[in-house]
Write a protein that holds these residues in place. Structure first.
Motif, mmCIF file in Angstrom:
data_model
loop_
_atom_site.group_PDB
_atom_site.id
_atom_site.type_symbol
_atom_site.label_atom_id
_atom_site.label_comp_id
_atom_site.label_asym_id
_atom_site.label_seq_id
_atom_site.Cartn_x
_atom_site.Cartn_y
_atom_site.Cartn_z
ATOM 1 N N VAL A 1 -13.370 -9.022 11.443
ATOM 2 C CA VAL A 1 -14.641 -8.311 11.236
ATOM 3 C C VAL A 1 -14.512 -6.789 11.363
ATOM 4 O O VAL A 1 -15.503 -6.073 11.233
ATOM 5 C CB VAL A 1 -15.744 -8.836 12.195
ATOM 6 C CG1 VAL A 1 -16.059 -10.273 11.906
ATOM 7 C CG2 VAL A 1 -15.370 -8.633 13.656
ATOM 8 N N ASP A 2 -13.312 -6.296 11.616
ATOM 9 C CA ASP A 2 -13.055 -4.843 11.697
ATOM 10 C C ASP A 2 -13.898 -4.131 12.741
ATOM 11 O O ASP A 2 -14.596 -3.167 12.444
ATOM 12 C CB ASP A 2 -13.298 -4.176 10.333
ATOM 13 C CG ASP A 2 -12.114 -4.313 9.416
ATOM 14 O OD1 ASP A 2 -11.011 -4.553 9.919
ATOM 15 O OD2 ASP A 2 -12.307 -4.188 8.194
ATOM 16 N N LYS B 1 -22.455 -11.438 9.059
ATOM 17 C CA LYS B 1 -22.427 -10.774 7.752
ATOM 18 C C LYS B 1 -20.977 -10.511 7.319
ATOM 19 O O LYS B 1 -20.591 -10.786 6.178
ATOM 20 C CB LYS B 1 -23.192 -9.443 7.864
ATOM 21 C CG LYS B 1 -23.898 -9.016 6.591
ATOM 22 C CD LYS B 1 -24.549 -7.662 6.740
ATOM 23 C CE LYS B 1 -25.781 -7.712 7.596
ATOM 24 N NZ LYS B 1 -26.452 -6.408 7.689
ATOM 25 N N ARG B 2 -20.173 -9.987 8.236
ATOM 26 C CA ARG B 2 -18.782 -9.665 7.905
ATOM 27 C C ARG B 2 -17.933 -10.922 7.724
ATOM 28 O O ARG B 2 -16.976 -10.915 6.941
ATOM 29 C CB ARG B 2 -18.189 -8.749 8.976
ATOM 30 C CG ARG B 2 -18.835 -7.378 8.963
ATOM 31 C CD ARG B 2 -18.199 -6.448 9.937
ATOM 32 N NE ARG B 2 -18.933 -5.181 10.029
ATOM 33 C CZ ARG B 2 -18.450 -4.095 10.586
ATOM 34 N NH1 ARG B 2 -17.232 -4.091 11.101
ATOM 35 N NH2 ARG B 2 -19.177 -2.997 10.635
ATOM 36 N N GLU C 1 -14.431 -13.173 -0.029
ATOM 37 C CA GLU C 1 -13.263 -12.456 -0.561
ATOM 38 C C GLU C 1 -12.049 -13.380 -0.686
ATOM 39 O O GLU C 1 -11.269 -13.278 -1.620
ATOM 40 C CB GLU C 1 -12.902 -11.269 0.336
ATOM 41 C CG GLU C 1 -13.750 -10.042 0.094
ATOM 42 C CD GLU C 1 -13.395 -8.905 1.054
ATOM 43 O OE1 GLU C 1 -12.488 -9.064 1.904
ATOM 44 O OE2 GLU C 1 -14.043 -7.851 0.950
ATOM 45 N N TRP D 1 -19.039 -13.663 6.375
ATOM 46 C CA TRP D 1 -19.350 -14.117 5.016
ATOM 47 C C TRP D 1 -18.602 -13.288 3.974
ATOM 48 O O TRP D 1 -18.152 -13.813 2.964
ATOM 49 C CB TRP D 1 -20.860 -14.093 4.757
ATOM 50 C CG TRP D 1 -21.506 -15.358 5.228
ATOM 51 C CD1 TRP D 1 -22.334 -15.508 6.299
ATOM 52 C CD2 TRP D 1 -21.363 -16.656 4.657
ATOM 53 N NE1 TRP D 1 -22.713 -16.815 6.428
ATOM 54 C CE2 TRP D 1 -22.136 -17.556 5.430
ATOM 55 C CE3 TRP D 1 -20.658 -17.164 3.578
ATOM 56 C CZ2 TRP D 1 -22.216 -18.912 5.157
ATOM 57 C CZ3 TRP D 1 -20.747 -18.528 3.297
ATOM 58 C CH2 TRP D 1 -21.516 -19.383 4.077
ATOM 59 N N VAL D 2 -18.464 -11.993 4.233
ATOM 60 C CA VAL D 2 -17.694 -11.143 3.313
ATOM 61 C C VAL D 2 -16.248 -11.641 3.251
ATOM 62 O O VAL D 2 -15.679 -11.804 2.166
ATOM 63 C CB VAL D 2 -17.749 -9.661 3.757
ATOM 64 C CG1 VAL D 2 -16.751 -8.815 2.992
ATOM 65 C CG2 VAL D 2 -19.159 -9.107 3.593
ATOM 66 N N TYR D 3 -15.671 -11.914 4.424
ATOM 67 C CA TYR D 3 -14.284 -12.408 4.496
ATOM 68 C C TYR D 3 -14.150 -13.743 3.760
ATOM 69 O O TYR D 3 -13.222 -13.954 2.971
ATOM 70 C CB TYR D 3 -13.862 -12.556 5.973
ATOM 71 C CG TYR D 3 -12.456 -13.060 6.157
ATOM 72 C CD1 TYR D 3 -11.385 -12.165 6.198
ATOM 73 C CD2 TYR D 3 -12.175 -14.415 6.287
ATOM 74 C CE1 TYR D 3 -10.073 -12.615 6.365
ATOM 75 C CE2 TYR D 3 -10.884 -14.883 6.447
ATOM 76 C CZ TYR D 3 -9.834 -13.978 6.487
ATOM 77 O OH TYR D 3 -8.543 -14.425 6.638
ATOM 78 N N GLU E 1 -24.269 -8.782 12.576
ATOM 79 C CA GLU E 1 -23.231 -8.059 11.826
ATOM 80 C C GLU E 1 -21.939 -8.873 11.752
ATOM 81 O O GLU E 1 -21.252 -8.872 10.733
ATOM 82 C CB GLU E 1 -22.968 -6.696 12.491
ATOM 83 C CG GLU E 1 -22.066 -5.781 11.701
ATOM 84 C CD GLU E 1 -22.629 -5.386 10.331
ATOM 85 O OE1 GLU E 1 -21.814 -5.142 9.424
ATOM 86 O OE2 GLU E 1 -23.858 -5.334 10.160
ATOM 87 N N VAL E 2 -21.628 -9.605 12.823
ATOM 88 C CA VAL E 2 -20.433 -10.465 12.833
ATOM 89 C C VAL E 2 -20.563 -11.521 11.730
ATOM 90 O O VAL E 2 -19.641 -11.719 10.933
ATOM 91 C CB VAL E 2 -20.251 -11.140 14.211
ATOM 92 C CG1 VAL E 2 -19.156 -12.204 14.145
ATOM 93 C CG2 VAL E 2 -19.910 -10.111 15.270
#
Length: 200
Positions: A134-135, A146-147, A154, A149-151, A143-144
């Motif tokens: 999650v950077d 959300k990130r 991708e 789901w991005v991972y 936010e965790v």
């Protein structure tokens, strides 16, 4: 019946708008009302009626507010007195300075509203394993997720057959402890990788 002039249309539109509920009013409803009043079809004059309607609504958006000791109509955008002839005559066209608390446009700069702290937007400490995905080492739960789901998107980890599940890669397997996870239950599995700094 003879063709209805634009002035007659404008006059009737002003009457319709006077007591209209702008949340439910549409140009189609206004056109239907006009057709009922004049007993004719205005389908071919749709654009003309829409233009008149928009100009009337725009003119009505110039609401009256007070200046120091005078009664004037002020345009909300420019804050300059309007020409009395360009406004529609309405019962609230003027406000006289008889009240002790005159309405004035607020000119305070927009302030950043602080959101109420809840368990979902409170900053939490993130474990090193989860932080590499999650950077970040400190962020709220929302936010965790959300990130994450991005991972997942991708790396194309959603199960193509049943999209309720995530097929974990090696990195996610270390976090979740298994190869397949239910997507909407992942927050429960991530909880052990997040800790409240106030409770340590």
């Amino acid at each position: 019946m003879a063709s209805v002039s634009a002035d007659k249309l404008r006059h009737e539109i002003q009457i319709i708008l006077k007591d209209a509920d702008f949340n439910t009013l549409s140009s189609k409803k206004v056109r239907q009302m006009l057709e009922g009043i004049f007993q004719c079809d205005f389908t071919e004059r749709k654009k003309e009626i829409d233009d008149i309607l928009m100009s009337e609504i725009t003119t009505r958006d110039t609401t009256p507010i007070l200046t120091s000791n005078s009664c004037q109509i002020i345009d909300n955008q420019s804050q300059k007195p309007l020409d009395q002839q360009t406004t529609i005559e309405t019962p609230q066209q003027e406000i006289c300075s008889t009240t002790s608390n005159p309405r004035k446009r607020q000119t305070t700069p927009s302030l950043k509203i602080e959101r109420r702290k809840t368990c979902y937007n409170k900053e939490l400490d993130i474990s090193d394993q989860l932080a590499c995905i999650v950077d970040g080492h400190r962020m709220p739960r929302s936010e965790v997720v959300k990130r994450m789901w991005v991972y997942i998107k991708e790396h194309k980890l959603l199960d193509p057959v049943n999209k309720q599940y995530i097929n974990c890669d090696e990195t996610l397997s270390k976090i979740f402890g298994r190869r397949r996870v239910r997507a909407f239950g992942m927050l429960k599995d991530l909880a052990r990788h997040m800790s409240d700094p106030d409770k340590q």
